[in-house]
Design a protein around this motif. Sequence first.
Motif: not given
Length: 543
Positions: A309, A420-421, A424, A451, A453, A494, A525, A528
């Motif tokens: 991502c 997944q993210v 941000t 971030i 997730f 987070r 995950s 990122w």
Amino acid sequence: MQRRDLLKATAALAAFTGLSTSSLLLASSRTRGPDSGGSHRFSFEELIADARRQAGRPWHSGSETLPPTLAGMQPQAFNVIHYDRQRSLWHGSGSGLDVEFFHVGMGFRQPVRMYRIDPGSGIASDVHFDPRLFNYGDSGVDVSQLHGDYGFAGFRIYKQPDPGHHDIVAFLGASYFRAVDDTGQYGLSARGLAIDTFGPQPEEFPDFTAFWFEQPAPGSRRMVVYARLDSPSATGAYRFAIDCQDHQVVMDIQAHVNARKDIAQIGICPMTSMYSCGTDERSRCDTFHPQIHDSDRLSIWSGNGEWICRPLSNPPHIQFNSFQDTNPKGFGLVQTDHRFDSYQDTVDRYDRRPSLWATPTTEWGEGSINLMEMPTTGETLDNVVAFWTPKQPLRAGESRDFGYRLNWSALPPVAPGLAQVRSTRSGLGDFTEGWAPGEHYPAAWARRFAIDFVGGPLAAMPATAAIEPVISASTGRIRDPQVLALPDEVHGFRVLFDWYPDDAGTAPVDMRCFIRAGGNHATLSETWLYQYFPPPADQRRHA
């Protein structure tokens, strides 16, 4: 050329109505070659061969000199021109899809030739320009100045019956095209080919100069369109199998590209989008809208199975990033957030913008997925471009074939089984959460990143689960990493950390983060990737 100009015109022209089968559309029955006009026997194999032959000949601009009444048009007048809905390409035939054409004028001066393929004989007949095909309204066009066959600027596809009176696919300008999902809201664009997008020489914009249409079966919402591409550096033959489903548009594309001369940078499956501001750098969003973007990230499913991502940015200056890969499984510019509250936009409806996902259907070999981001002050300019570049440059006289599928839908058709993210965010660092930064924290300047997730294995993990963040940065120091459980309804965690600079430099900082299980170190995950632009030293304030 500004990409956004093409897209704005497409969006305005999407309100056009009507076309139909009539003697105005059809050419004489004389059989000729595809370059000479008239009717001709068509096959994709011959189009491929013809494009290769053309690559060995000098390029000549096809841009035409339009009469003053068209050349001097303003966008407002240009958008008033409407096609006669009763003259659509297959009007009254029972086809589940139909086609209308865009008028030339304003900046659209490349005549695009259109051909209708007879399903029985395989003969392709010219679709001629004629002023009687259009309703000019109060556009101010002096029809008496329109003499001869100017061709068209592009075309659009819509479903039949069409209660919503909106198109679902549009090809307009250079080699740009777009599609929509069931929201009916256009967003980002694709192109047939990108050449020298980032480099010392000006970017080259190839043109689709001709299209051939196969008539869909009665009631079918799948059609095939062929295209010829031409530019100073390349020629091409394309086949688009377009499937207009209920909630998405799927295009299977065969691209055959030939080099007229050495091409320093070729972009396969290029995508063009807009990112003004999002959740990460709020100082660039001087508007009441919380976010403004057509896409919020570049997503990559790499050849080795890693999911990446890369949040998009509105950088202070042009940035070009290259992600090396071999036979990628897919990539796309994605709009993940479809909540109205995230944008508060009742006009442009960014919450309805589709994502675009590309899946190679042939082996692409070694190369890179490239991302170029340009600064923009608002939402009127497309400032994001992503594409695939083969490792081996295309030399004069060489040809390459590429196959890929494009999915235009709210979200990509594939997703990782990992978390997944979701978002941000960043802000001032070097202070304890819950306390205001200021006079008690005068020692250092830092930037804090958060971030989120969500999903995947995190959905079944308790808030007390042992989770480790794996964080790195190309320069500077990462301090105080933390993992915090998000509320139960979010099903995620987070990651918080502060980044401290080593010097006063403003060079971009490449950051990387993913989370893993604390015990067996299993990856939890996607990865990122982020590019942060530190402010100058005199702007690094602590409050």
